[in-house]
Design a protein around this motif. Structure first.
Motif, PDB file in Angstrom:
ATOM      1  N   UNK A 116      -4.626  15.565   4.150  1.00 25.25           N
ATOM      2  CA  UNK A 116      -5.453  14.373   4.157  1.00 25.25           C
ATOM      3  C   UNK A 116      -4.391  13.159   4.775  1.00 25.25           C
ATOM      4  N   UNK A 117      -5.126  12.529   5.718  1.00 23.18           N
ATOM      5  CA  UNK A 117      -4.336  11.358   6.557  1.00 23.18           C
ATOM      6  C   UNK A 117      -3.775  10.313   5.496  1.00 23.18           C
ATOM      7  N   UNK A 118      -2.692   9.858   5.720  1.00 22.02           N
ATOM      8  CA  UNK A 118      -1.984   8.751   4.855  1.00 22.02           C
ATOM      9  C   UNK A 118      -1.998   9.137   3.663  1.00 22.02           C
ATOM     10  N   UNK A 119      -1.963  10.491   3.025  1.00 20.84           N
ATOM     11  CA  UNK A 119      -2.216  10.717   1.682  1.00 20.84           C
ATOM     12  C   UNK A 119      -1.162   9.948   0.346  1.00 20.84           C
ATOM     13  N   UNK A 120      -0.308   9.686   1.299  1.00 20.94           N
ATOM     14  CA  UNK A 120       0.961   9.145   0.212  1.00 20.94           C
ATOM     15  C   UNK A 120       1.020   7.503   0.288  1.00 20.94           C
ATOM     16  N   UNK A 121      -0.033   7.037   0.992  1.00 14.67           N
ATOM     17  CA  UNK A 121       0.017   5.546   1.342  1.00 14.67           C
ATOM     18  C   UNK A 121      -0.294   4.707  -0.112  1.00 14.67           C
ATOM     19  N   UNK A 122      -1.139   5.334  -1.034  1.00 14.99           N
ATOM     20  CA  UNK A 122      -1.094   4.732  -2.314  1.00 14.99           C
ATOM     21  C   UNK A 122       0.102   4.583  -3.063  1.00 14.99           C
ATOM     22  N   UNK A 123       1.031   5.453  -2.874  1.00 17.27           N
ATOM     23  CA  UNK A 123       2.616   5.363  -3.571  1.00 17.27           C
ATOM     24  C   UNK A 123       3.145   4.044  -3.069  1.00 17.27           C
ATOM     25  N   UNK A 124       2.975   3.824  -1.495  1.00 17.37           N
ATOM     26  CA  UNK A 124       3.518   2.581  -0.903  1.00 17.37           C
ATOM     27  C   UNK A 124       3.024   1.588  -1.530  1.00 17.37           C
ATOM     28  N   UNK A 125       1.566   1.501  -1.531  1.00 19.10           N
ATOM     29  CA  UNK A 125       0.926   0.347  -2.252  1.00 19.10           C
ATOM     30  C   UNK A 125       1.533  -0.113  -3.670  1.00 19.10           C
ATOM     31  N   UNK A 126       1.557   0.979  -4.370  1.00 18.76           N
ATOM     32  CA  UNK A 126       1.798   0.820  -5.755  1.00 18.76           C
ATOM     33  C   UNK A 126       3.552   0.202  -6.018  1.00 18.76           C
ATOM     34  N   UNK A 127       4.408   0.814  -5.241  1.00 13.86           N
ATOM     35  CA  UNK A 127       5.812   0.344  -5.280  1.00 13.86           C
ATOM     36  C   UNK A 127       5.759  -0.968  -4.691  1.00 13.86           C
ATOM     37  N   UNK A 128       4.912  -1.451  -3.671  1.00 14.19           N
ATOM     38  CA  UNK A 128       5.321  -2.623  -3.137  1.00 14.19           C
ATOM     39  C   UNK A 128       4.519  -3.715  -3.942  1.00 14.19           C
ATOM     40  N   UNK A 129       3.423  -3.627  -4.777  1.00 17.17           N
ATOM     41  CA  UNK A 129       2.645  -4.407  -5.462  1.00 17.17           C
ATOM     42  C   UNK A 129       3.415  -5.719  -5.971  1.00 17.17           C
ATOM     43  N   UNK A 130       4.655  -5.463  -6.786  1.00 18.05           N
ATOM     44  CA  UNK A 130       5.314  -6.543  -7.557  1.00 18.05           C
ATOM     45  C   UNK A 130       6.142  -7.326  -6.211  1.00 18.05           C
ATOM     46  N   UNK A 131       5.958  -6.811  -4.805  1.00 17.59           N
ATOM     47  CA  UNK A 131       6.880  -7.769  -4.031  1.00 17.59           C
ATOM     48  C   UNK A 131       6.124  -8.249  -2.931  1.00 17.59           C
ATOM     49  N   UNK A 132       5.187  -9.140  -3.006  1.00 16.70           N
ATOM     50  CA  UNK A 132       4.465  -9.617  -1.885  1.00 16.70           C
ATOM     51  C   UNK A 132       4.973 -10.198  -0.766  1.00 16.70           C
ATOM     52  N   UNK A 133       6.413 -10.293  -0.846  1.00 22.33           N
ATOM     53  CA  UNK A 133       6.832 -10.954   0.450  1.00 22.33           C
ATOM     54  C   UNK A 133       7.167 -10.001   1.260  1.00 22.33           C
ATOM     55  N   UNK A 134       7.238  -8.662   1.011  1.00 22.11           N
ATOM     56  CA  UNK A 134       7.736  -7.537   2.290  1.00 22.11           C
ATOM     57  C   UNK A 134       6.830  -7.358   3.083  1.00 22.11           C
ATOM     58  N   UNK A 135       7.135  -7.573   4.332  1.00 27.91           N
ATOM     59  CA  UNK A 135       6.405  -7.406   5.506  1.00 27.91           C
ATOM     60  C   UNK A 135       6.619  -5.821   5.947  1.00 27.91           C
ATOM     61  N   UNK A 136       5.576  -5.270   6.989  1.00 27.96           N
ATOM     62  CA  UNK A 136       5.842  -4.051   7.382  1.00 27.96           C
ATOM     63  C   UNK A 136       5.724  -4.002   8.962  1.00 27.96           C
ATOM     64  N   UNK A 137       6.458  -3.390   9.395  1.00 32.76           N
ATOM     65  CA  UNK A 137       6.456  -2.987  10.968  1.00 32.76           C
ATOM     66  C   UNK A 137       6.413  -1.425  11.064  1.00 32.76           C
ATOM     67  N   UNK A 138       5.120  -1.391  11.857  1.00 34.35           N
ATOM     68  CA  UNK A 138       4.610   0.103  12.015  1.00 34.35           C
ATOM     69  C   UNK A 138       5.591   0.711  13.438  1.00 34.35           C
ATOM     70  N   UNK A 139       6.016   1.910  13.071  1.00 32.41           N
ATOM     71  CA  UNK A 139       6.876   2.598  14.014  1.00 32.41           C
ATOM     72  C   UNK A 139       6.124   3.793  14.554  1.00 32.41           C
ATOM     73  N   UNK A 140       4.896   4.013  13.990  1.00 35.29           N
ATOM     74  CA  UNK A 140       4.382   5.489  14.320  1.00 35.29           C
ATOM     75  C   UNK A 140       3.767   5.501  15.901  1.00 35.29           C
ATOM     76  N   UNK A 141       3.740   6.784  16.253  1.00 34.47           N
ATOM     77  CA  UNK A 141       3.576   7.016  17.730  1.00 34.47           C
ATOM     78  C   UNK A 141       1.984   6.800  17.707  1.00 34.47           C
TER      79      UNK A 141
END
Length: 291
Positions: free
Chosen positions: A153-178
């Motif tokens: 499945x596409x982005x099947x591990x995205x929920x893991x990242x959602x969960x681990x980042x949840x307590x840290x609202x200040x974290x920003x993301x830069x996408x490097x995907x092709x």
């Protein structure tokens, strides 16, 4: 004595009394050419550490020193002191060298350096998709339909990242995907869960690597390092299965190792070691700073 050729720079020649002064001259010339350290070193076919050491006033191999000066349109003249005094006087440099001194006194007027832009301490996560948020390489057809060669499945591990980042609202993301090379950034971002999508502040879509980096497989690492350097990011972490040749872009051995989580493409961030490293980074960048 180091002077800048009139073709490369019309400013008056500069006099280097010691290695630190020489390094400042070289750095000023590099900046005037609108080159960052990574691009300048690549252009000269030298390591970043060689150029960085010179600019920091540290000794480097003489051959490399001459090469750097030549590539930046500069020359170094070695003269007897008496001849140097005459030469400097001829170009308007009045240097008063007391007899018996090993090093001439500092000039009365010092060049004022432009203030450096402030560091960006925002916690920033560089995130790839293939081999990171899912297993497998993606294929994007002419209609924008995306499939994975693994059948996962596409982005099947995205929920893991959602969960681990949840307590840290200040974290920003830069996408490097092709994916951003074939799809508009907003379309790529739309594939993410909303909790991650709202954190995305940029992509590396407009960043390009030199052919040499593409050939040796270090292009992704170069792009991430250049982006972080240009934005003056200090608290960043890259999640990627293609982070190769990290040491090639280090000014000091080991300085970039802690900024990368080199993933197993068959597991991505589902690897517990990767999750532990992300958690460790999150805790460290949110710890109170002691000045």
């Amino acid at each position: 004595m180091t002077s800048t050729s009139s073709r490369a720079n019309s400013s008056p020649p500069s006099f280097a009394r010691n290695l630190r002064a020489l390094g400042e001259i070289v750095k000023r010339q590099r900046v005037s050419c609108e080159l960052n350290l990574l691009d300048a070193a690549d252009y000269m076919h030298l390591s970043v550490s060689d150029l960085s050491h010179l600019e920091d006033g540290q000794p480097i191999d003489t051959g490399k020193l001459i090469k750097i000066l030549n590539e930046l349109g500069m020359v170094m003249l070695v003269l007897k002191k008496a001849d140097a005094i005459d030469a400097l006087s001829a170009i308007g440099e009045d240097i008063d060298w007391p007899q018996g001194t090993a090093e001439p006194p500092r000039p009365r007027k010092q060049a004022v350096s432009a203030p450096a832009s402030p560091e960006n301490t925002t916690p920033t996560l560089f995130v790839d998709f293939d081999g990171t948020l899912h297993v497998g390489a993606s294929y994007i057809d002419e209609h924008g339909l995306i499939t994975l060669d693994s059948g996962a499945p596409l982005l099947e591990f995205a929920p893991l990242l959602v969960k681990i980042l949840e307590p840290y609202p200040s974290v920003e993301i830069v996408l490097t995907t092709s994916w951003t090379r074939n799809l508009p950034p907003e379309k790529v971002i739309s594939f993410l869960p909303s909790e991650l999508a709202r954190r995305v502040v940029a992509t590396t879509r407009s960043s390009t690597a030199r052919l040499g980096y593409i050939k040796d497989g270090t292009d992704r690492t170069y792009i991430i390092c250049t982006f972080a350097s240009n934005r003056r990011l200090t608290r960043w972490l890259a999640l990627d299965d293609r982070a190769h040749g990290i040491e090639k872009f280090e000014r000091v051995p080991g300085e970039l190792q802690n900024h990368f989580v080199c993933l197993d493409p068959s597991r991505g961030i589902s690897d517990q070691r990767a999750l532990d490293r992300i958690q460790e980074w999150l805790v460290s960048v949110h710890a109170p700073r002691i000045d």
